[in-house]
Design a protein around this motif. Structure first.
Motif, PDB file in Angstrom:
ATOM      1  N   GLN A  53      -6.855  34.729  29.105  1.00 34.74           N
ATOM      2  CA  GLN A  53      -7.618  35.569  30.427  1.00 34.74           C
ATOM      3  C   GLN A  53      -6.363  35.507  31.276  1.00 34.74           C
ATOM      4  N   PRO A  54      -6.569  36.748  32.080  1.00 34.24           N
ATOM      5  CA  PRO A  54      -5.543  36.807  33.212  1.00 34.24           C
ATOM      6  C   PRO A  54      -5.723  35.765  34.283  1.00 34.24           C
ATOM      7  N   PRO A  55      -4.501  35.516  35.189  1.00 36.42           N
ATOM      8  CA  PRO A  55      -4.817  34.392  36.108  1.00 36.42           C
ATOM      9  C   PRO A  55      -5.617  35.094  37.287  1.00 36.42           C
ATOM     10  N   GLU A  56      -6.254  33.998  37.728  1.00 37.28           N
ATOM     11  CA  GLU A  56      -7.431  34.444  39.014  1.00 37.28           C
ATOM     12  C   GLU A  56      -6.521  35.070  39.854  1.00 37.28           C
ATOM     13  N   GLY A  57      -7.407  36.162  40.379  1.00 32.03           N
ATOM     14  CA  GLY A  57      -6.774  37.098  41.509  1.00 32.03           C
ATOM     15  C   GLY A  57      -5.920  38.161  41.020  1.00 32.03           C
TER      16      GLY A  57
ATOM     17  N   SER B  41     -10.190  49.579  36.928  1.00 30.16           N
ATOM     18  CA  SER B  41      -9.739  48.278  37.055  1.00 30.16           C
ATOM     19  C   SER B  41      -8.214  48.068  37.291  1.00 30.16           C
ATOM     20  N   TYR B  42      -7.610  47.250  37.993  1.00 21.96           N
ATOM     21  CA  TYR B  42      -6.331  47.068  38.015  1.00 21.96           C
ATOM     22  C   TYR B  42      -6.059  45.771  37.691  1.00 21.96           C
ATOM     23  N   LEU B  43      -5.055  45.369  36.860  1.00 18.97           N
ATOM     24  CA  LEU B  43      -4.373  44.039  36.559  1.00 18.97           C
ATOM     25  C   LEU B  43      -3.048  44.037  36.899  1.00 18.97           C
ATOM     26  N   THR B  44      -2.675  43.246  37.918  1.00 13.90           N
ATOM     27  CA  THR B  44      -1.209  42.994  38.482  1.00 13.90           C
ATOM     28  C   THR B  44      -0.847  41.526  38.062  1.00 13.90           C
ATOM     29  N   LEU B  45       0.307  41.597  37.265  1.00 14.50           N
ATOM     30  CA  LEU B  45       0.833  40.266  36.987  1.00 14.50           C
ATOM     31  C   LEU B  45       2.151  40.392  36.507  1.00 14.50           C
ATOM     32  N   ASN B  46       2.909  39.180  36.508  1.00 12.20           N
ATOM     33  CA  ASN B  46       4.292  38.928  35.872  1.00 12.20           C
ATOM     34  C   ASN B  46       4.221  38.850  34.544  1.00 12.20           C
ATOM     35  N   ILE B  47       4.722  39.764  33.895  1.00 11.28           N
ATOM     36  CA  ILE B  47       4.333  39.632  32.293  1.00 11.28           C
ATOM     37  C   ILE B  47       5.583  40.208  31.549  1.00 11.28           C
ATOM     38  N   SER B  48       5.781  39.622  30.461  1.00 17.24           N
ATOM     39  CA  SER B  48       7.272  39.827  29.744  1.00 17.24           C
ATOM     40  C   SER B  48       6.678  41.055  29.046  1.00 17.24           C
ATOM     41  N   LYS B  49       7.788  42.071  28.757  1.00 16.74           N
ATOM     42  CA  LYS B  49       7.594  43.120  28.131  1.00 16.74           C
ATOM     43  C   LYS B  49       6.746  43.129  26.673  1.00 16.74           C
ATOM     44  N   ASP B  50       7.000  41.787  26.157  1.00 20.33           N
ATOM     45  CA  ASP B  50       6.760  41.595  24.630  1.00 20.33           C
ATOM     46  C   ASP B  50       5.091  41.279  24.360  1.00 20.33           C
ATOM     47  N   SER B  51       4.389  40.964  25.637  1.00 20.84           N
ATOM     48  CA  SER B  51       2.949  40.633  25.544  1.00 20.84           C
ATOM     49  C   SER B  51       2.231  42.092  25.255  1.00 20.84           C
ATOM     50  N   SER B  52       1.111  42.061  24.671  1.00 14.87           N
ATOM     51  CA  SER B  52       0.125  43.054  24.670  1.00 14.87           C
ATOM     52  C   SER B  52      -0.811  42.977  25.826  1.00 14.87           C
TER      53      SER B  52
END
Ligand code: NAG
Ligand code: NAG
Ligand code: NAG
Ligand code: NAG
Ligand code: NAG
Length: 307
Positions: free
Chosen positions: A174-178, A197-208
């Motif tokens: 699950q994406p982090p809260e907020g 829907s927007y999802l904003t987070l720090n994510i490595s380029k390897d993750s789907s």
């Protein structure tokens, strides 16, 4: 006296119908833009000489039809609602609506029956549940100004009712809260929803990253996935491996075919040679045989000459 009995009989029938009507509460699922039939079957009604029915939408009159003993029928309705023209003969008083609109979601439709001085009796009651499919979601991504964060956008529309939107990272987290913000806007006229829907987070380029739009009314779960780079690289590597494998396979098969052909040629030669040898052998045997005969003949000749 006779009339009185008939009236009593009808009153009894009415009570019976009332009892039936109580069992019919139900919701009808219908798809936006498609016609719908709200079933209501009462074959017993045509035993009443004069009677009328009325379809109501949330207690608002929608259609009224009156039958007389002499066969006269009067129907008045808002232009879009209909019942079968032979409703009284077949007892099929089902309401036909040509096009369902989300405005009609959760509305109650009911059929009231009246004859003589009896009060109107509700015979059928149904509610509508309206639904429409969402479009296949579209997933976009953009890096934010500070460079570390990525914003993913999930877009879909044309569906009803408001869906449940969720996100998954690497197929399971699950994406982090907020980190998620979802906007669901109904169109002012069609009432169909546009989803962003927007999802904003720090994510490595390897993750789907996967966006999921669920519309339980339609039994529908739509997803869109952006695969991480490791996966695409892995896929690249996998296809490279496949390519090498197939090339090697081709070469091996080619060699095997060549060896097979060469062996066949060799076999042919061997059998040919054997045949030749055999023929020669046979000739040799014959020659030997002749030689023996000749010598015998000679000895006989000798004997004869001796005699
Ligand atoms: C049916 O209606 C007609 C006209 O209103 C009336 O003359 C007749 O008596 C009615 N019949 C019954 C059985 O109520
Ligand atoms: C009743 O009428 C509706 C609408 O015309 C039709 O779809 C339905 O099949 C009919 N039902 C029966 C039992 O005849
Ligand atoms: C919904 O999306 C469509 C296409 O993306 C757009 O044309 C329409 O204006 C949007 N409606 C609303 C209410 O945002
Ligand atoms: C993402 O990383 C940046 C810089 O490393 C940091 O400032 C920011 O707070 C982080 N955001 C989240 C949601 O963790
Ligand atoms: C959804 O699935 C259930 C169970 O499989 C089924 O009874 C129902 O009719 C389906 N609804 C739609 C709109 O397909």
């Amino acid at each position: 006296m006779c009339l009185h009995k008939r009236a009593l009989l009808r009153a009894g029938l009415l009570l019976f119908l009332l009892h039936l009507g109580a069992c019919l509460d139900d919701c009808v699922l219908c798809i936006v833009g498609q016609p719908v039939v709200l079933p209501c079957l009462y074959p017993e009604l045509n035993t009443f000489g004069n009677f009328s029915i009325e379809w109501r939408k949330n207690d608002q009159k929608l259609l009224r039809s009156q039958w007389r003993e002499d066969g006269n029928v009067e129907i008045c309705s808002l232009n879009y609602a209909r019942i079968p023209y032979d409703a009284a003969q077949n007892g099929n008083f089902s309401l036909e609506l040509p096009k369902v609109h989300p405005k009609q979601d959760k509305m109650n439709f009911s059929l009231f029956f009246s004859a003589g001085e009896h009060e109107a009796t509700q015979l059928c009651a149904l509610c509508l549940r309206v639904a429409a499919s969402f479009s296949a979601p579209e997933l976009q991504s953009e890096e934010t100004a500070d460079g570390n964060e990525t914003t993913f956008l999930c877009l879909s529309g044309g569906g009803y009712p408001e869906p449940v939107v969720s996100w998954l990272i690497s197929d399971s987290l699950q994406p982090p809260e907020g980190s998620v913000r979802t906007l669901a806007e109904p169109h002012p006229e069609s009432h169909l929803y546009n989803i962003t829907s927007y999802l904003t987070l720090n994510i490595s380029k390897d993750s789907s990253v996967t966006c999921i739009i669920e519309n339980p009314s339609m039994n529908e779960t739509l997803t869109a996935t952006r695969y991480g780079e490791s996966r695409t690289r892995a896929v690249g590597r996998a296809s490279e491996a496949m390519w090498i494998f197939s090339t090697v396979l081709c070469v091996v098969v080619g060699i095997m075919v060549m060896v097979g052909v060469a062996y066949q040629i060799h076999l042919d030669r061997v059998t040919k040679r054997r045949k030749k040898e055999k023929r020669e052998e046979q000739r040799g045997y014959k020659r030997k045989f002749q030689f023996i005969e000749e010598t015998e003949a000679m000895t006989e000749d000798k004997k004869e000459t001796d005699v």
